[in-house]
Design an enzyme around this catalytic site. Structure first.
Site, short mmCIF file in Angstrom:
data_model
loop_
_atom_site.label_atom_id
_atom_site.label_comp_id
_atom_site.label_asym_id
_atom_site.label_seq_id
_atom_site.Cartn_x
_atom_site.Cartn_y
_atom_site.Cartn_z
N TYR A 57 -31.84 17.46 -31.75
CA TYR A 57 -33.07 17.86 -32.43
C TYR A 57 -32.74 18.93 -33.45
O TYR A 57 -31.97 19.86 -33.17
CB TYR A 57 -34.09 18.43 -31.43
CG TYR A 57 -35.24 17.49 -31.18
CD1 TYR A 57 -35.95 16.96 -32.25
CD2 TYR A 57 -35.61 17.13 -29.89
CE1 TYR A 57 -37.01 16.09 -32.03
CE2 TYR A 57 -36.67 16.26 -29.67
CZ TYR A 57 -37.36 15.74 -30.75
OH TYR A 57 -38.40 14.88 -30.54
N ASP A 203 -40.51 5.80 -58.21
CA ASP A 203 -40.02 5.32 -56.92
C ASP A 203 -38.90 4.33 -57.25
O ASP A 203 -39.15 3.19 -57.64
CB ASP A 203 -41.17 4.64 -56.17
CG ASP A 203 -40.74 4.02 -54.85
OD1 ASP A 203 -39.52 3.84 -54.64
OD2 ASP A 203 -41.62 3.68 -54.05
N THR A 229 -35.63 4.67 -51.33
CA THR A 229 -35.00 4.35 -50.05
C THR A 229 -33.50 4.43 -50.27
O THR A 229 -33.02 4.54 -51.40
CB THR A 229 -35.38 2.94 -49.56
OG1 THR A 229 -35.09 2.01 -50.59
CG2 THR A 229 -36.85 2.86 -49.19
N LYS A 232 -31.13 -0.08 -50.14
CA LYS A 232 -31.18 -1.28 -51.00
C LYS A 232 -29.92 -1.28 -51.87
O LYS A 232 -28.82 -1.35 -51.32
CB LYS A 232 -32.49 -1.28 -51.80
CG LYS A 232 -33.73 -1.34 -50.88
CD LYS A 232 -35.01 -1.48 -51.66
CE LYS A 232 -36.21 -1.67 -50.75
NZ LYS A 232 -36.88 -0.44 -50.37
N ARG A 238 -30.78 2.77 -43.45
CA ARG A 238 -32.22 2.63 -43.71
C ARG A 238 -32.88 4.01 -43.70
O ARG A 238 -32.81 4.72 -42.71
CB ARG A 238 -32.79 1.75 -42.59
CG ARG A 238 -34.14 1.17 -42.80
CD ARG A 238 -34.33 -0.01 -41.90
NE ARG A 238 -33.60 -1.16 -42.40
CZ ARG A 238 -34.03 -1.95 -43.39
NH1 ARG A 238 -35.20 -1.75 -43.94
NH2 ARG A 238 -33.29 -2.95 -43.82
N1 DSN Z 1 -39.82 -4.17 -48.33
C1 DSN Z 1 -39.26 -3.71 -49.59
C2 DSN Z 1 -38.92 -4.81 -50.49
O1 DSN Z 1 -38.53 -5.85 -50.00
O2 DSN Z 1 -38.99 -4.67 -51.69
C3 DSN Z 1 -40.13 -2.73 -50.24
O3 DSN Z 1 -40.53 -1.76 -49.33
#
Ligand code: DSN
Length: 419
Positions: A57, A203, A229, A232, A238
């Protein structure tokens, strides 16, 4: 890629979960992953996420925690912050958001009161749920209005966007999309924001790796806040991140992430983020980012030859949207039949969509994962031909079975993880 952990303990203590992990591993290894938002993390990132850092934690921030025993965790989180700042040339970074959704929520709550107006791209034109959809917190906590693509060329139209800003007077505008295949002109968004006194959030979840790899321009000099994020095109674990340049904004973000909307940070994931940012700082990542785009352009060329319609006519980034509305096949059916052939894609709305989001007239395809796997133009040509064959012969089970075998053969030449 190197050998992954063998998971012998898991096999003994929970054979059921072990079994399903094995099945999923097999699926990933034997199929062609074309979902634009997915990627394969390195074994080093997987090992870090599977480490005993998960036991700790650490509410608060490095040097200012609410619990003892955080000295090594602090080192990991500081490395993640410093590497991320270097990667995007930003002054401040928060690496604690559990997801892109929470990164966006923190920005909204840092700057807006419940009921304030936000403006994002319409979901059916390529926007994201967290940019104001009525079924999402962004839509039910805030008043959301949308801009749309110009239906003539299916691209962002800054005159229309500015007209919409003038009319609606949002407090915050969002650029950055889930299904827009073209490069984003962040400077024009900044100029509109300045002219109308609007806050500007980008974003970059989809294109973060392209920006880090310097094949797309960066919003960092222009936006008030940048969220993303990490899993990707950036190819990390993640999770989410937030960047900004001004100390006052950074202060607001830090307190909105914790204690505002999150509790204990996921320090095993944060360390995994640090590993991924370290990987993205290497010269090889620039080559990777370039190849993602070359591969997407190759798909585009073959789709043109095969007379398959694409939203905006092609791509500048890692994704393409096939518009099937001129054919007797929906996005839902195309997704299902391509999956049978071993090619994973997702159905997707197209601008001006007439079908429900559960059916759709399009499919979205992306090259980040296959590029990580080492595939280049030659393989992309073959993959585009298979996609075209499936779409044009959607009921031909024999052909689809044959493609499935050929897909497995191609995958075996590009092993994902050894062992
Ligand atoms: N789920 C993501 C995507 O596939 O673009 C976006 O959050």
């Amino acid at each position: 890629m190197e050998k992954q952990n063998s998971q012998k303990n898991l096999q003994k203590t929970d054979p059921e979960i072990f079994h399903w992990i094995q099945q999923e591993s097999q699926r990933q290894k034997e199929g062609l992953e074309l979902i634009a938002s997915e990627n394969y993390t390195s074994p080093a990132v997987c090992e870090t996420q599977g480490s005993l850092l998960t036991n700790k934690y650490a509410e608060g921030y490095p040097g200012k925690r609410y619990y003892g025993g955080c000295k090594y965790i602090d080192e990991c989180e500081n490395l993640a912050i410093e590497r991320l700042k270097k990667l995007f040339k930003a002054n401040f970074a928060n690496v604690q958001p559990h997801s892109g959704s929470q990164a966006n929520m923190a920005v909204f709550l840092a700057e807006l009161k419940v009921g304030d107006k936000i403006m994002g791209l319409d979901l059916s034109h390529g926007g994201h749920l967290t940019h104001g959809s009525p079924v999402n917190f962004s839509g039910f906590l805030f008043e959301s209005v949308f801009y749309r693509l110009n239906l003539k060329n299916q691209r962002l139209d800054f005159n229309q966007i500015e007209d919409q800003v003038k009319k609606e007077k949002p407090k915050l505008i969002i650029a950055g999309y889930s299904a827009y295949p073209r490069e984003i002109d962040f400077k024009s968004f900044r100029e509109i924001s300045d002219r109308h006194g609007v806050l500007f959030l980008t974003d970059i979840a989809h294109i973060a790796g392209l920006i880090a790899g310097e094949v797309h321009s960066s919003p960092v000099p222009y936006a008030d806040y940048i969220t993303s994020t990490t899993h990707k095109t950036l190819r990390g674990p993640r999770g989410g991140i937030i960047l900004c340049n001004e100390p006052a904004k950074a202060k607001k973000i830090n307190s909105k992430i914790f204690p505002g909307i999150q509790g204990g940070p996921l320090e095993h994931v944060i360390a995994g983020k640090a590993v991924a940012f370290g990987e993205a700082l290497r010269p090889s990542f620039k080559k990777y980012a370039k190849q993602i785009i070359k591969n997407a352009k190759t798909l585009e060329q073959i789709f043109h030859k095969e007379n398959l319609q694409m939203v905006t006519g092609g791509t500048d980034n890692h994704l393409l949207l096939l518009d099937l509305s001129d054919r007797d096949v929906t996005g839902k059916t195309a997704e299902a039949m391509l999956e049978k052939a071993g090619l994973t894609v997702n159905k997707n709305t197209v601008p001006g969509e007439k079908l429900s989001p559960f059916v759709t007239s399009g499919i979205r395809l992306g090259t980040p994962a296959l590029t990580t796997r080492g595939m280049k133009e030659q393989e992309m040509e073959q993959i585009a031909l298979w996609i075209a064959q499936v779409i044009k012969n959607i009921e031909n089970e024999a052909l689809i079975s044959k493609i499935r075998k050929d897909v497995q053969e191609l995958c075996s030449q590009f092993p994902l993880y050894q062992g």
